[in-house]
Design an enzyme around this catalytic site. Structure first.
Site, mmCIF file in Angstrom:
data_model
loop_
_atom_site.group_PDB
_atom_site.id
_atom_site.type_symbol
_atom_site.label_atom_id
_atom_site.label_comp_id
_atom_site.label_asym_id
_atom_site.label_seq_id
_atom_site.Cartn_x
_atom_site.Cartn_y
_atom_site.Cartn_z
ATOM 1 N N ASP A 18 3.247 -9.989 1.013
ATOM 2 C CA ASP A 18 2.454 -9.876 0.029
ATOM 3 C C ASP A 18 2.434 -8.368 0.043
ATOM 4 O O ASP A 18 2.667 -7.596 0.948
ATOM 5 C CB ASP A 18 1.260 -10.472 0.171
ATOM 6 C CG ASP A 18 0.217 -10.141 -0.932
ATOM 7 O OD1 ASP A 18 0.388 -10.329 -1.825
ATOM 8 O OD2 ASP A 18 -1.024 -9.730 -0.164
ATOM 9 N N ASP A 20 -0.402 -6.265 -2.345
ATOM 10 C CA ASP A 20 -2.027 -5.848 -2.483
ATOM 11 C C ASP A 20 -2.761 -6.246 -1.339
ATOM 12 O O ASP A 20 -2.788 -7.517 -1.148
ATOM 13 C CB ASP A 20 -2.615 -5.984 -3.668
ATOM 14 C CG ASP A 20 -1.740 -5.231 -4.717
ATOM 15 O OD1 ASP A 20 -1.016 -4.427 -4.719
ATOM 16 O OD2 ASP A 20 -1.979 -5.620 -5.825
ATOM 17 N N ASP A 225 -2.742 -11.969 3.044
ATOM 18 C CA ASP A 225 -4.052 -11.894 3.444
ATOM 19 C C ASP A 225 -4.878 -12.680 2.634
ATOM 20 O O ASP A 225 -6.225 -12.626 2.595
ATOM 21 C CB ASP A 225 -4.516 -10.135 3.024
ATOM 22 C CG ASP A 225 -4.521 -9.826 1.820
ATOM 23 O OD1 ASP A 225 -3.467 -10.153 0.999
ATOM 24 O OD2 ASP A 225 -5.587 -9.294 1.346
#
Length: 288
Positions: A18, A20, A225
């Site tokens: 991922d 961001d 996250d």
């Protein structure tokens, strides 16, 4: 930086990440602390595959900015973009798009915008879709520069929304979207409306393609996250959960080969990826 790991193992590792809040700092979007490790991955020819809610336009800019040459997965698994230089033969059921073969898993964005407009007005009023935001508004919400905001606006598949209602109202909204054949993912800043696609299925498809083209079985490390990373994290051989400054770790069902970082953002990304490589090197893989 040099890897002290088995060379045969390194030749069959795929890293899916991922962006961001994971590789990129949640507030500044910087990846500076991870720069050296990214360079080492490229020197070792370990593919670093961005698997993100970002658009194709954003990812092309991102890859160019760090001189990354690898496939990438856009809009939460909606499409996989494969450089022709690395995949000379067109994969089955893919389409040609400039320098890439593109494997699409989703209906176009216009379908989801139309579906949102069919909802009752009281539900529509609980959201602010990307398509109704100006670039200036989007930049205010995300902290992006104007140029990057323009790239984020160029969505091809799903539609992100800023949620304005309560959690109870969100459950009603999700039920309505699901009943219409849509799928709702919770990202770091927005909820995303789209097809029944996810980062995990696209990761598996790309891993299978690498296995077929190289005649070797590959091993995956995934780093994320947020809730929209869960499918990817569940499906990887090693799951790295990067600590977030704004929410808890996403819940996983799996119980093996999980790393939860102590540090946030790109510092946590480096911590987690090195730990993941150590797991594969020292203990082998017990998942997947």
């Amino acid at each position: 930086m040099r890897f002290q790991h088995d060379k045969k193992l390194l030749s069959t590792i795929l890293v899916f990440t991922d962006l961001d809040g994971t590789l990129l700092d949640h507030d500044t979007y910087s990846l500076a602390p991870a720069r050296e490790l990214i360079d080492t991955l490229q020197e070792c020819k370990i593919p670093l595959v961005a698997n993100t809610s970002k658009t194709r336009a954003e990812l092309l800019s991102f890859q160019k900015s760090i001189m990354l040459q690898a496939p990438f997965i856009s809009e939460n698994g909606a499409a996989i973009h494969l450089p022709k230089t690395q995949f000379p033969r067109q994969p089955q059921n893919s389409v040609e798009s400039g320098e890439f073969w593109v494997k699409q898993f989703s209906q176009p964005r216009a379908h989801w915008i139309s579906l949102l407009k069919q909802l009752a007005p009281e539900l529509q009023n609980l959201t602010q879709p990307f398509s109704q935001m100006s670039v200036e508004q989007l930049c205010q919400e995300t902290g992006l520069t104007f140029d990057n905001g323009l790239l984020a606006h160029q969505r091809e598949y799903g539609e992100p929304l800023k949620w304005l209602g309560s959690e109870d109202e969100k459950h009603v909204f999700i039920d309505k979207i699901t009943a219409q054949g849509g799928h709702v993912l919770q990202g770091g800043r927005f909820i995303h409306i789209g097809d029944q696609v996810n980062k995990g299925d696209s990761m598996i498809w790309l891993k299978d393609l690498y296995n077929q083209t190289s005649k070797q079985n590959h091993t995956t490390i995934a780093l994320g996250d947020s809730h929209n990373d869960i499918d990817m994290l569940e499906a990887a051989d090693v799951a790295v959960l990067v600590k977030s400054p704004v929410h808890q770790f996403p819940p996983l069902r799996r119980t093996t080969n999980i790393i939860k970082t102590q540090n946030k953002g790109p510092v946590g990304w480096v911590e987690g990826l090195l730990a993941g490589l150590d797991i594969l090197n020292n203990q082998g893989v017990s998942h997947g």
